[in-house]
Design an enzyme around this catalytic site. Sequence first.
Site, short mmCIF file in Angstrom:
data_model
loop_
_atom_site.label_atom_id
_atom_site.label_comp_id
_atom_site.label_asym_id
_atom_site.label_seq_id
_atom_site.Cartn_x
_atom_site.Cartn_y
_atom_site.Cartn_z
N SER A 14 0.82 -1.21 0.00
CA SER A 14 0.00 0.00 0.00
C SER A 14 0.86 1.27 0.00
O SER A 14 1.86 1.35 0.71
CB SER A 14 -0.92 0.02 1.23
OG SER A 14 -1.59 1.26 1.32
N SER A 16 -0.57 4.07 0.92
CA SER A 16 -1.25 4.96 1.86
C SER A 16 -0.33 5.52 2.93
O SER A 16 -0.40 6.73 3.24
CB SER A 16 -2.44 4.23 2.52
OG SER A 16 -3.46 4.03 1.58
N LYS A 68 -14.70 -3.61 4.66
CA LYS A 68 -15.41 -2.35 4.48
C LYS A 68 -16.86 -2.40 4.94
O LYS A 68 -17.41 -1.39 5.40
CB LYS A 68 -15.33 -1.89 3.02
CG LYS A 68 -13.94 -1.41 2.61
CD LYS A 68 -13.95 -0.89 1.19
CE LYS A 68 -12.55 -0.43 0.76
NZ LYS A 68 -12.55 0.11 -0.61
N ASN A 89 -14.70 2.96 4.54
CA ASN A 89 -13.25 2.75 4.38
C ASN A 89 -12.45 3.68 5.28
O ASN A 89 -11.23 3.71 5.21
CB ASN A 89 -12.82 2.92 2.92
CG ASN A 89 -12.85 4.36 2.48
OD1 ASN A 89 -13.63 5.17 2.99
ND2 ASN A 89 -11.99 4.72 1.53
N ASP A 104 -13.99 6.56 -0.52
CA ASP A 104 -14.05 6.09 -1.91
C ASP A 104 -15.13 6.89 -2.65
O ASP A 104 -14.95 7.30 -3.79
CB ASP A 104 -14.39 4.59 -1.98
CG ASP A 104 -13.24 3.69 -1.59
OD1 ASP A 104 -12.08 4.12 -1.72
OD2 ASP A 104 -13.50 2.55 -1.15
N GLY A 133 -18.53 -4.61 -12.36
CA GLY A 133 -18.08 -4.89 -11.00
C GLY A 133 -18.94 -4.20 -9.97
O GLY A 133 -19.06 -2.97 -9.98
N ALA A 134 -19.57 -5.00 -9.08
CA ALA A 134 -20.49 -4.44 -8.10
C ALA A 134 -20.07 -4.77 -6.67
O ALA A 134 -20.90 -4.85 -5.77
CB ALA A 134 -21.90 -4.97 -8.36
N GLY A 136 -17.17 -4.07 -3.30
CA GLY A 136 -17.02 -2.98 -2.33
C GLY A 136 -16.82 -1.62 -2.96
O GLY A 136 -17.58 -0.68 -2.71
N GLN A 255 -9.17 9.93 -2.22
CA GLN A 255 -9.75 9.33 -1.02
C GLN A 255 -8.78 9.47 0.15
O GLN A 255 -9.19 9.62 1.30
CB GLN A 255 -10.15 7.86 -1.25
CG GLN A 255 -9.03 6.87 -1.52
CD GLN A 255 -8.29 6.40 -0.28
OE1 GLN A 255 -8.83 6.44 0.81
NE2 GLN A 255 -7.05 5.97 -0.46
#
Length: 289
Positions: A14, A16, A68, A89, A104, A133-134, A136, A255
């Site tokens: 990550s 982040s 999430k 998130n 997000d 794509g459905a 998270g 985000q």
Amino acid sequence: MLHIGLIGQAIAASRSPSLHMMLGELKQLPVDYQLQVPEDDTAESFNTKLAEIRALGFVGTNVTFPYKQIAIDSADEVNDAVKKVGASNTLLLKDGKVCAFNTDYTGFIRGYKGRVGHSLAGNVPAGKVLMIGAGGVGRAIGFALFEVGATEVLVTDLSERSAQSLVDAINEAGYKARVVAKEDIAEAAAEVDGLVNCTPVGHLKSPGMPLAAELIQGQKWAFDAVYTPMDTEFLVEANKKGLQIVSGFDLFFYQGIDAFEIFTGQEITDVKPVWDQFREKYNVVSSLI
């Protein structure tokens, strides 16, 4: 020292921590951002980890796969985006409470407005959108699209149940959505203004295209939630066909900015220098943006 975390599985790569610590330097705040990996993917392990960091005095934590939706159950307060999306998130740990946000959702809105909403072509509303794509992140983007001018979202997913669940939630919220069956994707792609990939297809570990290249033609814009690599095959093809691009890196970046503002109460007013500095410092390279 402001202690911040990221709770998730498979998060060693990550970016982040780098982003939040750079933002801390910018605001002259001593930020310590630590990756937190629970023992397994259960709610019990998540709650154990959350209790652990609260006891250590963390001011907040980001949350990623697969927690999430689990994260909502730990919250004392949830904001409107979380209520809509059904996932969080970002958790602010303050005054003995857990407050849930979904950056997000807000990050996509900022990323879209920064690229497509104020582009050389003028203000381009999202219009009719095909979303692949459905899961998270797909749920967050599905709702956020209506904040940037979507008129209808057509949802397709390998799991028809997931697609139907998201479509039902969108319609119940007063927006317009419908499920697109696999065999009808070509027809759907031909009638939309925007294309959205919220699947892992295109990631370094699962290369490929979520949509056949010949179906990317005549739309106005495209977004890919994947940001490793930054230039996915899908975005390269969309760019080649003249579509405006919103990248997974845009989502990651905005985000993160939104989460930092929630954690610290410090607003990032001028985003571009931060964007440029982060890309240069961490060698984030793209030929598209």
